[in-house]
Design an enzyme around this catalytic site. Sequence first.
Site, mmCIF file in Angstrom:
data_model
loop_
_atom_site.group_PDB
_atom_site.id
_atom_site.type_symbol
_atom_site.label_atom_id
_atom_site.label_comp_id
_atom_site.label_asym_id
_atom_site.label_seq_id
_atom_site.Cartn_x
_atom_site.Cartn_y
_atom_site.Cartn_z
ATOM 1 N N SER A 1 15.018 4.489 -3.344
ATOM 2 C CA SER A 1 14.862 4.004 -4.718
ATOM 3 C C SER A 1 13.720 4.730 -5.428
ATOM 4 O O SER A 1 12.721 5.082 -4.798
ATOM 5 C CB SER A 1 14.595 2.486 -4.673
ATOM 6 O OG SER A 1 13.595 2.111 -5.569
ATOM 7 N N THR A 2 13.920 4.990 -6.688
ATOM 8 C CA THR A 2 12.811 5.513 -7.492
ATOM 9 C C THR A 2 12.579 4.524 -8.619
ATOM 10 O O THR A 2 13.457 4.322 -9.449
ATOM 11 C CB THR A 2 13.143 6.869 -8.153
ATOM 12 O OG1 THR A 2 14.532 6.994 -8.245
ATOM 13 C CG2 THR A 2 12.538 8.019 -7.460
ATOM 14 N N GLY A 3 11.441 3.903 -8.568
ATOM 15 C CA GLY A 3 11.102 2.950 -9.627
ATOM 16 C C GLY A 3 10.022 3.545 -10.502
ATOM 17 O O GLY A 3 9.673 4.719 -10.358
ATOM 18 N N LYS A 4 9.522 2.724 -11.395
ATOM 19 C CA LYS A 4 8.500 3.225 -12.308
ATOM 20 C C LYS A 4 7.181 3.462 -11.574
ATOM 21 O O LYS A 4 6.451 4.387 -11.851
ATOM 22 C CB LYS A 4 8.282 2.224 -13.450
ATOM 23 C CG LYS A 4 9.257 2.474 -14.597
ATOM 24 C CD LYS A 4 8.845 1.731 -15.836
ATOM 25 C CE LYS A 4 9.571 0.415 -15.893
ATOM 26 N NZ LYS A 4 9.171 -0.469 -16.969
ATOM 27 N N GLU A 5 6.901 2.574 -10.602
ATOM 28 C CA GLU A 5 5.612 2.688 -9.934
ATOM 29 C C GLU A 5 5.677 3.257 -8.537
ATOM 30 O O GLU A 5 4.656 3.621 -7.973
ATOM 31 C CB GLU A 5 4.940 1.305 -9.862
ATOM 32 C CG GLU A 5 4.607 0.724 -11.192
ATOM 33 C CD GLU A 5 5.490 -0.470 -11.493
ATOM 34 O OE1 GLU A 5 5.416 -0.952 -12.621
ATOM 35 O OE2 GLU A 5 6.256 -0.889 -10.632
ATOM 36 N N SER A 6 6.877 3.292 -7.978
ATOM 37 C CA SER A 6 6.944 3.766 -6.594
ATOM 38 C C SER A 6 8.249 4.463 -6.279
ATOM 39 O O SER A 6 9.229 4.296 -6.985
ATOM 40 C CB SER A 6 6.771 2.579 -5.650
ATOM 41 O OG SER A 6 7.906 1.763 -5.708
ATOM 42 N N VAL A 7 8.199 5.256 -5.211
ATOM 43 C CA VAL A 7 9.411 5.872 -4.675
ATOM 44 C C VAL A 7 9.520 5.381 -3.239
ATOM 45 O O VAL A 7 8.522 5.363 -2.515
ATOM 46 C CB VAL A 7 9.306 7.418 -4.670
ATOM 47 C CG1 VAL A 7 10.633 8.045 -4.304
ATOM 48 C CG2 VAL A 7 8.841 7.938 -6.008
ATOM 49 N N LYS B 1 6.861 3.415 1.239
ATOM 50 C CA LYS B 1 6.749 3.119 -0.197
ATOM 51 C C LYS B 1 5.603 3.974 -0.719
ATOM 52 O O LYS B 1 4.438 3.760 -0.359
ATOM 53 C CB LYS B 1 6.501 1.637 -0.426
ATOM 54 C CG LYS B 1 6.464 1.259 -1.891
ATOM 55 C CD LYS B 1 6.577 -0.240 -2.119
ATOM 56 C CE LYS B 1 6.471 -0.577 -3.592
ATOM 57 N NZ LYS B 1 6.606 -2.007 -3.870
ATOM 58 N N ASP C 1 6.347 -11.125 -9.472
ATOM 59 C CA ASP C 1 7.454 -10.284 -9.948
ATOM 60 C C ASP C 1 8.723 -10.735 -9.232
ATOM 61 O O ASP C 1 9.557 -9.924 -8.829
ATOM 62 C CB ASP C 1 7.172 -8.805 -9.665
ATOM 63 C CG ASP C 1 8.120 -7.869 -10.416
ATOM 64 O OD1 ASP C 1 8.823 -8.349 -11.333
ATOM 65 O OD2 ASP C 1 8.182 -6.678 -10.076
HETATM 66 P P1 ADP Z 1 9.405 -1.177 -7.023
HETATM 67 O O1 ADP Z 1 8.008 -1.597 -7.323
HETATM 68 O O2 ADP Z 1 9.691 0.236 -7.356
HETATM 69 O O3 ADP Z 1 10.425 -2.166 -7.551
HETATM 70 P P2 ADP Z 1 10.199 -2.184 -4.430
HETATM 71 O O4 ADP Z 1 9.243 -2.547 -3.355
HETATM 72 O O5 ADP Z 1 10.884 -3.306 -5.137
HETATM 73 O O6 ADP Z 1 9.490 -1.189 -5.426
HETATM 74 O O7 ADP Z 1 11.297 -1.220 -3.786
HETATM 75 C C1 ADP Z 1 12.306 -0.641 -4.540
HETATM 76 C C2 ADP Z 1 13.634 -0.761 -3.830
HETATM 77 O O8 ADP Z 1 13.560 -0.137 -2.573
HETATM 78 C C3 ADP Z 1 14.040 -2.189 -3.550
HETATM 79 O O9 ADP Z 1 14.772 -2.734 -4.606
HETATM 80 C C4 ADP Z 1 14.856 -2.076 -2.303
HETATM 81 O O10 ADP Z 1 16.195 -1.786 -2.631
HETATM 82 C C5 ADP Z 1 14.249 -0.887 -1.611
HETATM 83 N N1 ADP Z 1 13.297 -1.320 -0.595
HETATM 84 C C6 ADP Z 1 11.973 -1.502 -0.725
HETATM 85 N N2 ADP Z 1 11.411 -1.896 0.419
HETATM 86 C C7 ADP Z 1 12.405 -1.968 1.317
HETATM 87 C C8 ADP Z 1 12.486 -2.325 2.706
HETATM 88 N N3 ADP Z 1 11.404 -2.669 3.395
HETATM 89 N N4 ADP Z 1 13.687 -2.273 3.296
HETATM 90 C C9 ADP Z 1 14.787 -1.917 2.614
HETATM 91 N N5 ADP Z 1 14.777 -1.567 1.330
HETATM 92 C C10 ADP Z 1 13.615 -1.605 0.679
HETATM 93 MG MG MG Z 2 11.043 -3.980 -7.086
#
Ligand code: ADP
Ligand code: MG
Length: 506
Positions: free
Chosen positions: A248-254, A275, A391
Site C-alpha cells: 500500500s502507498t498512503g499519504k504518510e507511509s508505504v 511500514k 483514526d
Molecule cells: P496508512 O497510514 O498509510 O493508512 P496503514 O498502517 O493503515 O498505513 O497501512 C496501509 C495498508 O497496508 C493497510 O490498509 C493494510 O491494507 C496494509 N497493512 C498495513 N499493515 C499491515 C499488516 N501488518 N499486515 C497486513 N497488511 C497491512
Molecule cells: Mg490506514
Amino acid sequence: MDQAALATGTPKGPWGSVAPAAPACSLTEVMSEQLARQLDEENNVLPSLSDPAADLLLEDVPDTASDLMLAQMLQLQFDRECDDQLRREERKFNGDSKVSISFENYRMVHPYEDSDSSEDEVDWQDTRHDPYKAEKPQATPRKGFTGKGKNITTKHDEETCGRKNTARMDNFAPEVLVGDGLGMDLKLSNQVFNSLKQHCYSEQRRSARLHEKKEHSTAEQAVDPRTRLLMYKMVNAGVLENINGCISTGKESVVFHADGGSLEEQPVPDEVVLKVFKTTLNEFKNRDRYIKDDYRFKDRFSKLNPRKIIRLWAEKEMHNLSRMKRAEIPCPEVVLLKKHILVMSFIGKDHVPAPKLKDAMLDSDDMKAAYCQVLHLMQQMYRECHLVHADLSEYNMLWHQGKVWLIDVSQSVEPTHPHGLEFLFRDCRNVSTFFQKRGVTEALGVYDLFNAVSGLNIPVAAEDEFMAQIVALEKRNEDHVQRRGKKTFPVSLEDGGPPLKPDADD
Ligand code: ADP
Ligand code: MG
C-alpha cells in the site's frame, strides 16, 4: 546481395534493378513531372532486356504509377536506410562486449518490409556519397558582406540567411528529426526558422518536465535512497529474507511485504510488513497535534528537527502496538524499529493481506460478530491500554481468521490528550455509521457508543451540546493535569517494546 543482382552487377532496390550510373538527385528533381515521365519511359523499355534474371526480377516490380505507391516505396527505402544505420550503431556500441544491447525496438516497421537485401543496402549506402550530409554554407566575413559593387551580398541577403537557417537546424537537439532538409539547398525564412526553434525548445522543456515529474513521483511513491539502504541492510543482516513488494502507498507511509529471517537468534515471523513512514514532510505537518500534545512525546518533539519527528511517528506506532498486544488485542506484532521503518508481523496469508473491513465480504452474522468485537476492542483500548485509536474506521480494521484486527495506530493518543475525547467521538461516529449502513441493527448510535466506550455518562443531546460537554471535559482534565502535575488516567510507562538503540548517524 541476391544472385540476380550479383550477376548484373547492379544493386537491387524496391524499383527492381537500379542503373548504377543514376546520379544522386535532389527532391526537386524527383518531384518534377518531366523526370517522372522520363523514368516511366525508361521503365517501359526495361522489359525488352534480354537478361532472364532481369525478367524474373521484373515480375516483382511493383506498380509505380500511383503517387501513394511511390511515396510508400520511398518511405520503405528511407526506413531501410535508417535501420541499416541503426545496425551499424548497434555493432559499434556493443563492440566485443559480452553483454550487448539490441536496438531492434527502434527499427522501422513497415508494411512493405520484405526480408531480402537488407545486407545489400549496407554496401550500397557505404560506397556512396551521403546525400543527407549538409554542406556548410559560406560564412559571411566580419565586415558583413561579400562581393563588390552590384554583386555585393550582405549577411541579410534572403538566400544566404535561408541557407544559414537550414544549416542551423543541425544544432537542434538530437531527438529533433529535421528530415533531409539539411542536405538540400533549402532556404528557411527567419520566421519559419524561429518558429521551428521555438517549437524545439518548448518540446525539450516539456520532455524535461515530464521526466523530472516521473523521477519525483517515484521518489515520493516508493522510497528514497537512504531508506532503500536501510531496507537492504535489514536483508543483509538476515532480519529479512527478501523484500517482495509494496502492499500500500498512503499519504504518510508505504507498506511493503517481506519474508522474515531471524533477529538475534530469535525467529522473525515468516511474513512481515515494513511500514516506511514517508520522509516527505508535508503530510505530517497537518498531523502535529497528534504528537506534540501527547505528553509521552512532547519534550522530544520540541527538540527535534522535522526529519527526526517522522521517526517519532514510527516509534509511537511501535509503543502503541506493544500496549495493545499486552492487552491481547488482535494487532500486528512489532519485530523491529529502525529509524522511520517499522517492521511488524503480516496480517494475512501467502502474500495476500487480510481485507479491510470495508472490502471484506461478510454475511450478516459475521458482520454482527465484527461489530461486537469492535465495540469490545474500543473498550479494551480505552480502559486497558489507555489509548484512543484516533483514526478508527473500516479502512484500518482488517478481517482475518474470523476476527477484527486493528492496525495503523501511529496517531493513537491517550484519553488525556487535549483532544483525545474529540478523537474518540470521531472514531465512534465512523464505527457507528459503518455498521449501521451494513445493516447491523444492534449497532449503537454515536452518542451511546461514545458513552459505552469511555464509561462517561454524557447526556445524549444534540451534537453541538454533546461536543460542548466533551470539550469541557477535556479542559477540566487539562487543568487537573496542570494543577496536580499528574494524569487523571493511570498511565503505564513500560510498554515492553524493543529497546531503541541510538543510531550512529543521529
Ligand atoms: P496508512 O497510514 O498509510 O493508512 P496503514 O498502517 O493503515 O498505513 O497501512 C496501509 C495498508 O497496508 C493497510 O490498509 C493494510 O491494507 C496494509 N497493512 C498495513 N499493515 C499491515 C499488516 N501488518 N499486515 C497486513 N497488511 C497491512
Ligand atoms: Mg490506514
